[in-house]
Motif scaffolding. Structure first.
Motif, PDB file in Angstrom:
ATOM      1  N   LEU A   1      34.715  49.195  53.120  1.00 26.15           N
ATOM      2  CA  LEU A   1      34.521  49.479  54.542  1.00 26.15           C
ATOM      3  C   LEU A   1      35.452  48.633  55.401  1.00 26.15           C
ATOM      4  O   LEU A   1      36.058  49.131  56.363  1.00 26.15           O
ATOM      5  CB  LEU A   1      33.062  49.236  54.932  1.00 26.15           C
ATOM      6  CG  LEU A   1      32.076  50.327  54.527  1.00 26.15           C
ATOM      7  CD1 LEU A   1      30.635  49.833  54.657  1.00 26.15           C
ATOM      8  CD2 LEU A   1      32.277  51.579  55.392  1.00 26.15           C
TER       9      LEU A   1
ATOM     10  N   TRP B   1      38.945  50.018  55.205  1.00 32.27           N
ATOM     11  CA  TRP B   1      39.075  51.260  55.981  1.00 32.27           C
ATOM     12  C   TRP B   1      39.083  50.967  57.481  1.00 32.27           C
ATOM     13  O   TRP B   1      39.850  51.573  58.229  1.00 32.27           O
ATOM     14  CB  TRP B   1      37.928  52.210  55.645  1.00 32.27           C
ATOM     15  CG  TRP B   1      37.883  52.618  54.199  1.00 32.27           C
ATOM     16  CD1 TRP B   1      38.924  52.626  53.302  1.00 32.27           C
ATOM     17  CD2 TRP B   1      36.734  53.060  53.463  1.00 32.27           C
ATOM     18  NE1 TRP B   1      38.503  53.046  52.068  1.00 32.27           N
ATOM     19  CE2 TRP B   1      37.166  53.323  52.127  1.00 32.27           C
ATOM     20  CE3 TRP B   1      35.396  53.271  53.777  1.00 32.27           C
ATOM     21  CZ2 TRP B   1      36.294  53.777  51.130  1.00 32.27           C
ATOM     22  CZ3 TRP B   1      34.530  53.717  52.793  1.00 32.27           C
ATOM     23  CH2 TRP B   1      34.973  53.970  51.490  1.00 32.27           C
ATOM     24  N   MET B   2      38.236  50.047  57.919  1.00 31.85           N
ATOM     25  CA  MET B   2      38.187  49.692  59.343  1.00 31.85           C
ATOM     26  C   MET B   2      39.521  49.111  59.806  1.00 31.85           C
ATOM     27  O   MET B   2      39.969  49.366  60.931  1.00 31.85           O
ATOM     28  CB  MET B   2      37.084  48.656  59.590  1.00 31.85           C
ATOM     29  CG  MET B   2      35.666  49.162  59.480  1.00 31.85           C
ATOM     30  SD  MET B   2      34.500  47.796  59.787  1.00 31.85           S
ATOM     31  CE  MET B   2      32.956  48.518  59.247  1.00 31.85           C
TER      32      MET B   2
ATOM     33  N   HIS C   1      32.224  54.245  59.847  1.00 29.37           N
ATOM     34  CA  HIS C   1      32.300  52.964  59.148  1.00 29.37           C
ATOM     35  C   HIS C   1      31.311  51.953  59.740  1.00 29.37           C
ATOM     36  O   HIS C   1      30.711  51.161  59.001  1.00 29.37           O
ATOM     37  CB  HIS C   1      33.727  52.411  59.221  1.00 29.37           C
ATOM     38  CG  HIS C   1      34.755  53.283  58.571  1.00 29.37           C
ATOM     39  ND1 HIS C   1      34.462  54.107  57.509  1.00 29.37           N
ATOM     40  CD2 HIS C   1      36.083  53.456  58.835  1.00 29.37           C
ATOM     41  CE1 HIS C   1      35.564  54.746  57.131  1.00 29.37           C
ATOM     42  NE2 HIS C   1      36.554  54.384  57.934  1.00 29.37           N
TER      43      HIS C   1
ATOM     44  N   HIS D   1      28.301  50.330  57.638  1.00 25.24           N
ATOM     45  CA  HIS D   1      28.178  48.890  57.405  1.00 25.24           C
ATOM     46  C   HIS D   1      26.794  48.385  57.778  1.00 25.24           C
ATOM     47  O   HIS D   1      26.195  47.571  57.054  1.00 25.24           O
ATOM     48  CB  HIS D   1      29.247  48.119  58.183  1.00 25.24           C
ATOM     49  CG  HIS D   1      29.246  46.657  57.863  1.00 25.24           C
ATOM     50  ND1 HIS D   1      29.004  45.687  58.807  1.00 25.24           N
ATOM     51  CD2 HIS D   1      29.441  46.007  56.685  1.00 25.24           C
ATOM     52  CE1 HIS D   1      29.051  44.498  58.239  1.00 25.24           C
ATOM     53  NE2 HIS D   1      29.325  44.671  56.956  1.00 25.24           N
TER      54      HIS D   1
END
Length: 512
Positions: free
Chosen positions: A294, A297-298, A308, A312
């Motif tokens: 995550l 990706w963020m 996301h 999370h």
């Protein structure tokens, strides 16, 4: 026997995997080598600059009105006897290592079709110049390699190769790479302006002014391979999407004719045993890898993606407030093929909402890993926001997937069609039974109440109802009869779909 495989993907190389075809191109050549064959695999170079490799030479290809220079490379170390080749050109690597590109509305496949047409032309030229050794069989994979068949069979430049035996694997008939014959920079006559061809064999049945690479290969090759026996029969019938049936996708008449000629075979794909060995199969490691994915990706964008962020927060909740009930998992691309049934309306919401609600009755939860269609990603995100026992991870992370295969209690794969499928084999290999739609390779790999659970239905509504019913019954069985459930888990784990048997099938039915 010497086989040359031509494909767009190959998971033997880093970052050259998008779908299941990459697993096939990685694993099947090794099994063929064990049978005594010589196998070369060639794909485009998407930017593999850090690989240990050496140049075999340069080819000059007349393409789209210009001479293009491409270089053929061989990796220094073969993979279990398989010679790995790549062809480099700026067109293949300019998309930041992406295998496939998304084009603007109205020009589907435009960028990729041009890219793979150039790659195919380079393969043919490398054969002509001897940079790639002339094989006994050229094995083409999906529409991305179809222009190899077109050029070898119709371009007089390659007359010496016109009788080479061509095998063609259809991994997904829904993707056909259709482009115009002319009038566009990404069109057959733009790529190969001097090529003489029979348009009746190459055109799309629904759009006669368009070139269909998939149909072209089907009509020109010696043998056509569908990746499961059931899918091999399904594609002979016309699709009926309104009622939830996906078959020949407009090419059923060509496939029927080829079938009657004895040119069509159905051979189920395989799976490697044992699979990835995880050092510590624990939920702590699963959540650690999920959090790490995550964050990566963020970090790709300056704006925080709501999917996301919610994911999370959900990971933190799952870590601190663990569930006592079953974990349902799903790993795969988000496409209509995979999740159409989950997105069907049901009781003022969606089927996926209902599954989460029924799972909540057992204090269970669901984790879905995958990305793909933007609209479907939004649907998954909004359902995650509504259902606090759902975690949707929008992306792909290898170790997250591996932990889900090993830690899940029930794997969900309700594909509307599935040529073969690999995710269900990976889940079964880890001892996780699957709930699947009884189509294609899912029907050929999952036996109801023996190695998993399956459902059917003659319409989308019926399929949605049967999915919910099958899901409910599977959870009830796990709760009421743990001994029978454990037996199903063991039988799933002991099921075998070996690449050795696939290789035997290729030798007996596909390569002759």
């Amino acid at each position: 026997m010497h086989v040359l495989m031509v494909a767009a993907e190959n998971d033997a190389l880093p970052n050259a995997k998008v779908g299941g075809v990459a697993d096939v191109v990685r694993d099947c050549p090794k099994a063929l080598v064990e049978k005594g064959l010589t196998v070369d695999v060639v794909i485009p170079d998407y930017g593999f600059h850090d690989l240990d490799r050496h140049s075999l030479g340069v080819v000059n290809v007349a393409f789209a009105g210009h001479m293009q220079q491409l270089e053929v490379w061989q990796l220094a170390h073969s993979q279990k006897g398989v010679r790995q080749l790549v062809i480099s050109h700026w067109e293949f690597s300019r998309h930041h290592g992406a295998v496939y590109c998304n084009d603007e509305a109205g020009r589907p496949f435009a960028t990729d079709a041009s890219k793979f047409a150039l790659f195919n032309a380079a393969v043919c030229e490398a054969l002509l110049q001897g940079l790639i050794c002339k094989p006994d069989v050229i094995h083409l994979h999906d529409w991305h390699s179809a222009c190899v068949a077109l050029l070898l069979k119709t371009d007089s430049r390659y007359n010496d190769f016109s009788t080479l035996f061509l095998a063609y694997t259809v991994h997904n008939l829904a993707l056909q790479g259709i482009r115009p014959f002319k009038g566009d920079t990404s069109s057959l006559e733009a790529w190969f302006p001097s090529l003489g061809y029979d348009g009746q064999k190459l055109c799309d049945p629904r759009y006669p002014d368009c070139f269909n690479p998939m149909r072209t290969a089907i009509n020109l090759v010696d043998k056509i391979h569908l990746v499961s026996p059931t899918y091999c029969q399904e594609v002979l019938k016309p699709s009926d999407p309104v009622n939830g049936f996906f078959g020949g996708e407009g090419l059923e008449l060509d496939l029927q004719a080829a079938y009657q000629q004895g040119r069509v075979v159905g051979i189920l794909n395989g799976c490697e045993y044992p699979g990835d060995e995880l050092s510590d199969v624990s939920f702590a490691h699963l959540y650690q890898h999920a959090e790490s994915a995550l964050f990566q990706w963020m970090a790709k964008t300056s704006e925080l993606d709501s999917a996301h962020y919610i994911a999370h927060q959900r990971v933190l909740k799952f870590k601190t407030q663990p569930f006592s009930g079953p974990l349902v998992t799903s790993v795969g691309r988000l496409t209509d093929q995979k999740v159409l049934l989950l997105c069907q309306p049901y009781d003022k919401a969606l089927v996926l909402d209902e599954l989460c609600q029924r799972l909540k009755q057992h204090d269970g939860y669901m984790i879905i890993l995958g990305s793909g269609d933007t609209e479907l990603e939004k649907v998954m995100t909004t359902v995650m926001a509504r259902q606090d026992n759902l975690l949707f991870l929008k992306g792909y992370a290898h170790f997250v997937g591996e932990y889900l295969y090993h830690l899940g209690d029930l794997f969900l794969m309700p594909s509307s069609f599935e040529p073969c499928g690999i995710s269900q084999m990976l889940a079964m290999r880890a001892g996780q039974p699957c709930l699947v739609h009884g189509v294609g390779g899912l029907r050929d790999t999952v036996q109801h109440l023996e190695t998993g659970f399956s459902f059917n239905g003659e319409s989308l509504t019926a399929q949605s109802y049967e999915l919910i019913t099958g899901f409910t019954e599977a959870l009830a069985l796990k709760n009421a009869d743990p001994k029978k459930w454990q037996g199903i888990c063991e039988q799933a784990k002991n099921a075998r779909f070996s690449w050795q048997s696939v290789a035997d099938g290729y030798l007996s039915y596909l390569y002759q």
